[in-house]
Design a protein around this motif. Structure first.
Motif, PDB file in Angstrom:
ATOM      1  N   VAL A 136      27.836  35.919  39.417  1.00 42.68           N
ATOM      2  CA  VAL A 136      27.214  35.490  40.666  1.00 42.68           C
ATOM      3  C   VAL A 136      26.940  36.720  41.523  1.00 42.68           C
ATOM      4  CG1 VAL A 136      27.457  34.055  42.731  1.00 42.68           C
ATOM      5  CG2 VAL A 136      28.450  33.295  40.553  1.00 42.68           C
ATOM      6  N   THR A 137      25.680  36.911  41.867  1.00 41.22           N
ATOM      7  CA  THR A 137      25.275  38.055  42.693  1.00 41.22           C
ATOM      8  C   THR A 137      24.709  37.547  44.006  1.00 41.22           C
ATOM      9  OG1 THR A 137      24.734  39.338  40.718  1.00 41.22           O
ATOM     10  CG2 THR A 137      23.844  40.122  42.817  1.00 41.22           C
ATOM     11  N   ALA A 138      25.217  38.072  45.118  1.00 41.34           N
ATOM     12  CA  ALA A 138      24.751  37.685  46.456  1.00 41.34           C
ATOM     13  C   ALA A 138      24.110  38.887  47.129  1.00 41.34           C
ATOM     14  CB  ALA A 138      25.918  37.174  47.296  1.00 41.34           C
ATOM     15  N   ARG A 139      22.968  38.631  47.761  1.00 36.09           N
ATOM     16  CA  ARG A 139      22.290  39.671  48.546  1.00 36.09           C
ATOM     17  C   ARG A 139      21.860  39.061  49.874  1.00 36.09           C
ATOM     18  NH1 ARG A 139      20.103  40.374  43.348  1.00 36.09           N
ATOM     19  NH2 ARG A 139      20.640  42.368  42.383  1.00 36.09           N
ATOM     20  N   ALA A 140      22.000  39.823  50.940  1.00 34.69           N
ATOM     21  CA  ALA A 140      21.635  39.327  52.269  1.00 34.69           C
ATOM     22  C   ALA A 140      21.148  40.477  53.122  1.00 34.69           C
ATOM     23  CB  ALA A 140      22.834  38.637  52.940  1.00 34.69           C
ATOM     24  N   GLY A 141      20.350  40.147  54.118  1.00 38.23           N
ATOM     25  CA  GLY A 141      19.853  41.144  55.047  1.00 38.23           C
ATOM     26  C   GLY A 141      19.568  40.511  56.398  1.00 38.23           C
ATOM     27  N   ALA A 142      19.577  41.305  57.458  1.00 38.20           N
ATOM     28  CA  ALA A 142      19.316  40.803  58.806  1.00 38.20           C
ATOM     29  C   ALA A 142      18.708  41.900  59.651  1.00 38.20           C
ATOM     30  CB  ALA A 142      20.610  40.295  59.451  1.00 38.20           C
ATOM     31  N   ARG A 143      17.884  41.487  60.595  1.00 36.96           N
ATOM     32  CA  ARG A 143      17.296  42.441  61.543  1.00 36.96           C
ATOM     33  C   ARG A 143      17.072  41.750  62.871  1.00 36.96           C
ATOM     34  NH1 ARG A 143      11.912  41.391  62.308  1.00 36.96           N
ATOM     35  NH2 ARG A 143      10.812  40.196  60.701  1.00 36.96           N
ATOM     36  N   VAL A 188      20.118  45.387  58.381  1.00 36.71           N
ATOM     37  CA  VAL A 188      21.441  45.397  57.766  1.00 36.71           C
ATOM     38  C   VAL A 188      21.325  44.740  56.392  1.00 36.71           C
ATOM     39  CG1 VAL A 188      23.825  44.603  57.959  1.00 36.71           C
ATOM     40  CG2 VAL A 188      22.565  45.248  60.015  1.00 36.71           C
ATOM     41  N   ARG A 189      21.736  45.443  55.336  1.00 38.29           N
ATOM     42  CA  ARG A 189      21.663  44.898  53.982  1.00 38.29           C
ATOM     43  C   ARG A 189      23.066  44.819  53.390  1.00 38.29           C
ATOM     44  NH1 ARG A 189      16.453  44.592  52.353  1.00 38.29           N
ATOM     45  NH2 ARG A 189      14.919  45.959  53.360  1.00 38.29           N
ATOM     46  N   LEU A 190      23.347  43.673  52.750  1.00 39.67           N
ATOM     47  CA  LEU A 190      24.664  43.428  52.185  1.00 39.67           C
ATOM     48  C   LEU A 190      24.520  42.916  50.766  1.00 39.67           C
ATOM     49  CD1 LEU A 190      25.982  41.390  55.239  1.00 39.67           C
ATOM     50  CD2 LEU A 190      26.414  43.802  54.822  1.00 39.67           C
ATOM     51  N   GLY A 191      25.572  43.044  49.983  1.00 44.68           N
ATOM     52  CA  GLY A 191      25.528  42.532  48.624  1.00 44.68           C
ATOM     53  C   GLY A 191      26.909  42.483  48.012  1.00 44.68           C
ATOM     54  N   GLY A 192      27.007  41.770  46.902  1.00 49.36           N
ATOM     55  CA  GLY A 192      28.281  41.682  46.199  1.00 49.36           C
ATOM     56  C   GLY A 192      28.121  40.887  44.925  1.00 49.36           C
ATOM     57  N   ARG A 193      29.129  40.957  44.066  1.00 41.55           N
ATOM     58  CA  ARG A 193      29.060  40.263  42.778  1.00 41.55           C
ATOM     59  C   ARG A 193      30.461  39.835  42.364  1.00 41.55           C
ATOM     60  NH1 ARG A 193      25.902  43.207  38.019  1.00 41.55           N
ATOM     61  NH2 ARG A 193      24.206  42.642  39.438  1.00 41.55           N
ATOM     62  N   THR A 194      30.530  38.700  41.663  1.00 38.28           N
ATOM     63  CA  THR A 194      31.792  38.234  41.115  1.00 38.28           C
ATOM     64  C   THR A 194      31.506  37.436  39.849  1.00 38.28           C
ATOM     65  OG1 THR A 194      33.872  37.099  41.637  1.00 38.28           O
ATOM     66  CG2 THR A 194      31.843  36.041  42.370  1.00 38.28           C
TER      67      THR A 194
END
Length: 304
Positions: free
Chosen positions: A222-229, A2-8
């Motif tokens: 601000v850029t956020a990136r995350a992942g999980a398995r 699962v890959r996620l991301g976002g920016r503000t």
């Protein structure tokens, strides 16, 4: 996976004075006076019973402290109060802050504030010229943390039992390893993330990073990136569930990023109101330490 991301975008904060003040802050901590095991405020010399030595000798490695903090749950503002606060924020940020403090004081005076006491056991493991390491144990939740301060990145190891659930597949200790390098915030930042974290669970593995870069004048991107398995036999199951959980988790990340601008604006107002500009590192370190001790209750409930 699962890959996620976002920016503000958030208001920029000059972290350099606080980084320069860190050695002075640590020196002030070592110089704190404990009388009969209880810390004395570095300015007022008033006893703050929420922090005391329970074993060893301050400030030498091996010393153990007991820290008790008070958490007040203030009722949410009514619709009328929220409207007043909104008008004040646009007109005068300082006045809005003072008004909110008055609202909280009124709620406390009328018994509408719920109070919770949190107890922490703190042990100083090492205190050298270029490294200070201590552990923190939140006794109410059995959460444990190890923090290492050095001229480079700050290291944090956090262990939370049953963070995701006390029963079933989600039970187990969640371990978070985090590295934060505030010295690379703009204007000294680069394309590498300033915060990197790995999260492990008996049945899952995750990672995340936060990258701060200069944007328009006075703003940060601000850029956020995350992942999980999944791990082991759960890995195929996580793959099947990924489309179902990605949406809600992404919304949670979006909510976090959406709240960042407001928190940074409040932090900037607090820094401007409390600390001089430009601050002298020695003076700033002393002020931050005094604020930290001031936040510790002078009296606390007797241990159960």
């Amino acid at each position: 996976m699962v890959r996620l991301g976002g920016r503000t975008q958030v208001a920029a904060i000059d972290a350099r004075p606080f980084l320069a003040a860190l050695p002075e802050l640590l020196a002030g901590w070592r110089a704190l006076n404990f009388v009969d095991g209880v810390v004395r405020h570095p300015v007022t010399e008033r006893a703050h019973g929420g922090l005391r030595v329970v074993d060893g000798r301050h400030p030498y490695p091996g010393v153990a402290y007991r820290l008790v903090l008070r958490e007040d749950e203030v009722p949410a503002p009514t619709a009328e109060e929220a409207a007043v606060a909104a008008r004040l924020v646009h007109a005068d940020a300082v006045a809005a802050t003072e008004w909110e403090r008055g609202r909280i004081a009124a709620a406390r005076a009328t018994g509408r504030v719920a109070t919770t006491w949190h107890t922490y056991a703190i042990t100083l493991e090492a205190d050298e010229q270029e490294r200070t390491r201590f552990t923190v144990h939140h006794t109410d939740t059995d959460t444990r943390a190890r923090v290492e301060l050095s001229p480079g990145p700050i290291g944090l190891l956090l262990e939370v039992p049953d963070w995701l659930g006390a029963r079933g597949l989600l039970s187990g200790v969640v371990t978070v390893r985090m590295s934060v390098d505030a010295s690379r915030l703009p204007p000294y930042g680069n394309e590498e993330p300033q915060l990197v974290a790995t999260v492990t669970h008996p049945r899952a593995l995750g990672s995340g990073e936060l990258t701060v870069a200069a944007a328009e004048p006075g703003r940060w991107s601000v850029t956020a990136r995350a992942g999980a398995r999944g791990v082991g036999w759960l890995r195929p199951l996580v793959g099947l569930l990924a489309p179902l959980v990605k949406g809600p988790v992404q919304r949670g990340l979006d909510d976090f990023l959406a709240g960042l601008p407001g928190r940074f604006e409040a932090l900037n107002r607090e820094i401007t109101a409390r600390y001089p500009t430009p601050p002298d590192p020695r003076t700033l370190g002393g002020q931050v330490l005094a604020d930290l001790v001031s936040a510790i209750p002078t009296t606390v409930p007797a241990p159960a």
